[in-house]
Design a protein around this motif. Structure first.
Motif, mmCIF file in Angstrom:
data_model
loop_
_atom_site.group_PDB
_atom_site.id
_atom_site.type_symbol
_atom_site.label_atom_id
_atom_site.label_comp_id
_atom_site.label_asym_id
_atom_site.label_seq_id
_atom_site.Cartn_x
_atom_site.Cartn_y
_atom_site.Cartn_z
ATOM 1 N N ARG A 2 6.238 -11.757 94.332
ATOM 2 C CA ARG A 2 8.120 -12.016 93.882
ATOM 3 C C ARG A 2 8.441 -13.429 94.124
ATOM 4 O O ARG A 2 8.019 -14.185 95.099
ATOM 5 C CB ARG A 2 8.690 -11.450 94.147
ATOM 6 N N TRP A 31 9.263 -12.525 85.661
ATOM 7 C CA TRP A 31 9.553 -10.662 86.804
ATOM 8 C C TRP A 31 10.754 -10.221 86.787
ATOM 9 O O TRP A 31 10.836 -9.221 86.492
ATOM 10 C CB TRP A 31 9.588 -11.968 88.202
ATOM 11 N N VAL A 34 9.474 -8.077 84.168
ATOM 12 C CA VAL A 34 7.925 -7.707 84.253
ATOM 13 C C VAL A 34 7.883 -5.623 83.860
ATOM 14 O O VAL A 34 7.319 -4.979 83.703
ATOM 15 C CB VAL A 34 7.693 -8.069 85.237
ATOM 16 N N TYR A 35 9.221 -5.035 84.480
ATOM 17 C CA TYR A 35 9.320 -4.032 84.570
ATOM 18 C C TYR A 35 9.162 -3.101 83.155
ATOM 19 O O TYR A 35 9.174 -2.031 83.007
ATOM 20 C CB TYR A 35 10.161 -3.306 85.889
ATOM 21 N N TRP A 59 4.428 -1.097 96.106
ATOM 22 C CA TRP A 59 5.265 -2.101 94.796
ATOM 23 C C TRP A 59 6.365 -2.111 95.887
ATOM 24 O O TRP A 59 6.577 -3.379 96.180
ATOM 25 C CB TRP A 59 4.747 -2.229 93.953
ATOM 26 N N TYR A 86 14.732 -6.324 92.078
ATOM 27 C CA TYR A 86 13.205 -5.598 91.815
ATOM 28 C C TYR A 86 13.307 -4.326 92.933
ATOM 29 O O TYR A 86 11.864 -3.752 92.011
ATOM 30 C CB TYR A 86 12.237 -6.565 92.572
ATOM 31 N N ARG A 218 -2.745 -3.078 93.911
ATOM 32 C CA ARG A 218 -2.836 -3.255 92.795
ATOM 33 C C ARG A 218 -4.768 -1.590 92.714
ATOM 34 O O ARG A 218 -4.801 -1.306 91.417
ATOM 35 C CB ARG A 218 -4.536 -4.588 91.860
ATOM 36 N N SER A 241 2.789 -10.134 84.750
ATOM 37 C CA SER A 241 3.033 -10.162 86.163
ATOM 38 C C SER A 241 2.145 -11.182 86.476
ATOM 39 O O SER A 241 2.028 -12.053 87.186
ATOM 40 C CB SER A 241 2.189 -9.120 87.170
ATOM 41 N N ASN A 245 2.934 -14.780 88.321
ATOM 42 C CA ASN A 245 2.078 -15.155 89.780
ATOM 43 C C ASN A 245 1.650 -16.894 89.359
ATOM 44 O O ASN A 245 1.337 -17.658 90.519
ATOM 45 C CB ASN A 245 1.147 -14.375 89.819
ATOM 46 N N SER A 272 0.188 -14.332 95.769
ATOM 47 C CA SER A 272 0.106 -14.544 94.071
ATOM 48 C C SER A 272 -1.076 -14.517 93.387
ATOM 49 O O SER A 272 -1.622 -14.328 92.390
ATOM 50 C CB SER A 272 1.593 -15.727 93.483
ATOM 51 N N ASP A 279 -5.135 -8.727 88.360
ATOM 52 C CA ASP A 279 -4.335 -8.389 87.255
ATOM 53 C C ASP A 279 -5.065 -7.766 85.731
ATOM 54 O O ASP A 279 -5.206 -7.509 85.214
ATOM 55 C CB ASP A 279 -3.446 -8.906 87.384
#
Length: 296
Positions: A2, A31, A34-35, A59, A86, A218, A241, A245, A272, A279
């Motif tokens: 983050r 960020w 991102v969700y 996470w 977040y 991940r 993401s 990053n 990051s 990812d």
């Protein structure tokens, strides 16, 4: 990893480096959104089973450590608010998963199905309504759209987020010049705190710990994808993401390549930079399984 950390403030505020600041704002914009794709995907599917519970749980723990580091480092209130945002998004994703599992259990009970639906059993159930011969018109577009159409949509979305990030930087720079000493004083306070943060050892501990958590999170998602063929998973989650990053790391490096400076920010750089590769692997999984589906 983050962005709202001492490292981000050091990259985007100290020395007022333009390139570093622009990259930092783009990272924050990524960020913030991102969700959203995964939350919307879960809502469309009325299921959260495309996402690994362990992935989101780890996470969440990483976000809590990141938030603790921001609080102990006496960072700006907006930085702490972002950290709390977040954390709230992590909780929303977990809430979706367990809510839709509960709804599914209710349906089982109504038709005299199994008395209990365990998490292990639920991992093996079909995720997509159209995947077992049901009407695919009820499935989200992200499930049935050709890969090239999805890629075009995500390219536009990424461009939009980049423009928003640059716009946020521009607005911030304009406010900086218009408001004069008061805002300059606020930024000067932030710079002082970044140079000599309180509880520096604890801040570094939280930085390295959250990096390890974001990296390890991940793994369960990657393993789950092999079983589910990425059904119910939004690739945009990992796309943003990656962009967030990457720009985050570049914002730190753009500020300075001094050895001492990089060592100070090593935890955030490692967290990051390394997660980008994982990812990318998830995106490769998604594209592979989508190409297999389209070839049938």
């Amino acid at each position: 990893m983050r962005p709202p950390t001492a490292a981000m403030l050091g990259a985007s505020l100290i020395g007022n480096d333009t390139l570093s600041s622009v990259l930092g704002w783009i990272s924050i914009a990524c960020w913030i959104v991102v969700y959203s794709p995964q939350i919307y995907e879960n809502y469309q599917l009325k299921s959260g089973e495309g996402v690994s519970v362990l992935f989101i749980s780890i996470w969440l723990l990483g976000d809590l450590l990141n938030l603790a580091g921001a609080v102990l480092g006496n960072l700006l209130p907006t930085v702490i608010i972002l950290g709390a945002y977040y954390t709230a998004c992590d909780l929303i994703l977990l809430g979706q998963i367990y809510y839709y599992r509960w709804k599914k259990q209710q349906k089982y009970d109504e038709v005299d199905g199994p008395e209990g639906l365990s998490a292990a059993d639920d991992e093996q159930t079909p995720l997509i309504p159209g995947s077992e011969g049901l009407d695919t018109s009820a499935t989200p577009e992200s499930v049935v759209e050709p890969l090239r159409v999805l890629l075009a949509k995500y390219a536009v979305a990424v461009l939009f987020v980049v423009v928003v990030g640059i716009g946020a930087w521009w607005v911030n720079e304009g406010r900086l010049h218009r408001t004069g000493p008061s805002l300059h004083g606020l930024f000067a306070y932030a710079k002082k705190q970044v140079k000599k943060p309180k509880h520096d050892v604890l801040v570094q501990f939280f930085g390295w710990s959250s990096a390890a958590l974001f990296l390890g999170a991940r793994i369960p998602q990657i393993l789950k994808n092999f079983a589910t063929c990425c059904k119910g998973l939004s690739p945009a989650l990992f796309l943003f993401s990656i962009l967030g990053n990457t720009t985050y790391c570049l914002s730190i490096i753009a500020k300075s390549v001094d050895k001492a400076y990089l060592l100070t920010n090593a935890g955030w750089l490692a967290g990051s930079g390394l997660t980008v590769f994982l990812d990318l692997f998830v995106l490769c999984q998604f594209m592979y399984y989508r190409s297999v589906d389209n070839s049938r």
